[in-house]
Write an enzyme that holds these catalytic residues in place. Structure first.
Site, short mmCIF file in Angstrom:
data_model
loop_
_atom_site.label_atom_id
_atom_site.label_comp_id
_atom_site.label_asym_id
_atom_site.label_seq_id
_atom_site.Cartn_x
_atom_site.Cartn_y
_atom_site.Cartn_z
CG HIS A 111 -2.05 0.90 1.23
ND1 HIS A 111 -2.25 1.86 2.19
CD2 HIS A 111 -3.08 1.04 0.36
CE1 HIS A 111 -3.35 2.54 1.94
NE2 HIS A 111 -3.88 2.07 0.83
CE LYS A 113 -1.29 5.34 -1.12
NZ LYS A 113 -1.65 4.05 -0.55
CG ASP A 118 18.50 12.90 -9.41
OD1 ASP A 118 18.50 11.90 -10.14
OD2 ASP A 118 18.34 14.06 -9.82
CG HIS A 292 -7.31 8.45 0.14
ND1 HIS A 292 -5.99 8.36 -0.27
CD2 HIS A 292 -7.78 7.17 0.17
CE1 HIS A 292 -5.68 7.08 -0.48
NE2 HIS A 292 -6.74 6.35 -0.22
CE LYS A 294 -4.02 6.65 2.86
NZ LYS A 294 -5.40 6.31 2.85
CG ASP A 299 -0.01 17.79 22.81
OD1 ASP A 299 -1.23 17.95 22.69
OD2 ASP A 299 0.50 17.00 23.62
#
Length: 366
Positions: A111, A113, A118, A292, A294, A299
């Site tokens: 899952h 991404k 470089d 979508h 996450k 604080d």
């Protein structure tokens, strides 16, 4: 396996058009290498734009490695991959199935991404590659997500994560000497502390991202803001959230106002209702859009941005990667994004939840 690096520079993106514009610009500036890995990669308009850039960079001598998940990217047109390979690009598929219809590894998905350019620029977050992430799918509407671009020595750790996945999928033994080098060019400004933390199914039940989430929840003293498309949690997470709220921490959780899979919306409600009893504030994002992102922030000190949802699948079954960021500046920025999003939300109160219809209760049970 998650070193703390204190020399990073971070930019945050919450809009698809802005994010993909920056991603394309950064890819076009690649001089030596591009390592790219996505759970979902579609061969639609944005996918073709990225693939075209990769082809052009290969022609100019840039080494390109392209890794995709067999289930998440099942609609990817393989002709484009053949073109990449014919030009000299390298392509890998994570957990492919030897069966045409059934994938025995269906539940264990990559899952992540990840984009590393470089060994100097890294991208990680919630956006996959597809036109829906630009708000072009009427089913979802506007797509609200969070991704970061960063420079600094933490890029090395993200690159090592990619190369471990790459070696597993392709069996290619990669020379890591160039990845492990740290030069002045790797140092970012200003100095922001950061860890790249990855997790996945393992024999020791050592779920690193879940444990890091628990640590954040238990550490919070003033506020705890969470955004996740899924809220399907086990007892340890649920009890920690309840205890934080009961202890006076301002706990707020934002979930979508509609689901992207059958019954997920109603599953979210089950856990949301349980938390409402302890004073946790629950917000449903705009029903004409899809949340979508996450993210967690506490604080004005620490925030997490990455690929792991607040759900058991992400914690125990999927291969995930998050950036845990130790910065007042970035934490306040993430807090500000959350507070702006509240204006697009409808709060789910305990009274509303208790007055839900019998039909909703049946769907929750299912």
């Amino acid at each position: 396996y998650s070193p703390y690096r204190d020399d990073n520079d971070i930019e945050m993106y919450s809009d698809g058009e802005v994010f993909f514009e920056e991603l394309l610009r950064s890819l076009n500036e690649a001089k030596k290498s591009i390592n790219i890995e996505f759970y979902i990669f579609r061969s639609d308009d944005i996918g073709k734009k990225i693939l075209n850039v990769l082809q052009n960079k290969i022609k100019s001598g840039v080494e390109v490695r392209f890794l995709y998940d067999a289930v998440g990217s099942r609609t990817l047109d393989k002709e484009y991959l053949k073109s990449l390979i014919s030009l000299g690009g390298k392509v890998g598929e994570f957990f492919p199935s030897w069966l045409k219809i059934i994938n025995p590894n269906m539940n264990f998905r990559n899952h992540r991404k990840i984009v590393v350019i470089d060994n100097k620029v890294g991208f990680v977050g919630g956006f996959n590659v597809g036109d829906e992430y630009l708000g072009k799918d009427k089913k979802f509407g506007y797509w609200r997500d969070t991704h970061i671009k960063f420079k600094g020595s933490a890029v090395k750790d993200l690159n090592l994560r990619f190369l471990a996945d790459w070696r597993y999928a392709t069996k290619e033994e990669v020379d890591l000497s160039h990845v492990l080098e740290i030069s002045d060019e790797n140092i970012g400004e200003p100095n922001i502390g950061m860890q790249i933390v990855s997790s996945g199914p393992n024999l020791n039940d050592r779920y690193e991202i879940k444990l890091a989430y628990l640590k954040m929840i238990q550490r919070a003293k003033k506020y705890l803001y969470i955004q996740s498309p899924y809220l399907i949690i086990d007892k340890s997470i649920a009890d920690s959230l309840k205890l934080a709220s009961a202890s006076g921490v301002d706990v707020r959780i934002m979930i979508p106002g509609k689901g992207d899979h059958p019954f997920v919306y109603w599953a979210n409600l089950v856990y949301a209702g349980e938390l409402l009893e302890y004073g946790v504030k629950i917000y449903h994002y705009d029903k004409n859009a899809f949340l979508h992102a996450k993210t967690i922030v506490i604080d004005d000190e620490i925030c997490s941005i990455g690929t792991a949802n607040m759900d058991t699948r992400s914690f125990e079954l999927n291969f995930e990667v998050n950036a845990f960021i130790y910065s007042e500046t970035i934490s306040k920025q993430q807090k500000g994004e959350f507070e702006k999003d509240i204006f697009k939300c409808e709060e789910l109160t305990l009274e509303k939840y208790k007055n839900r219809s019998r039909g909703v209760k049946i769907k929750e049970s299912l």
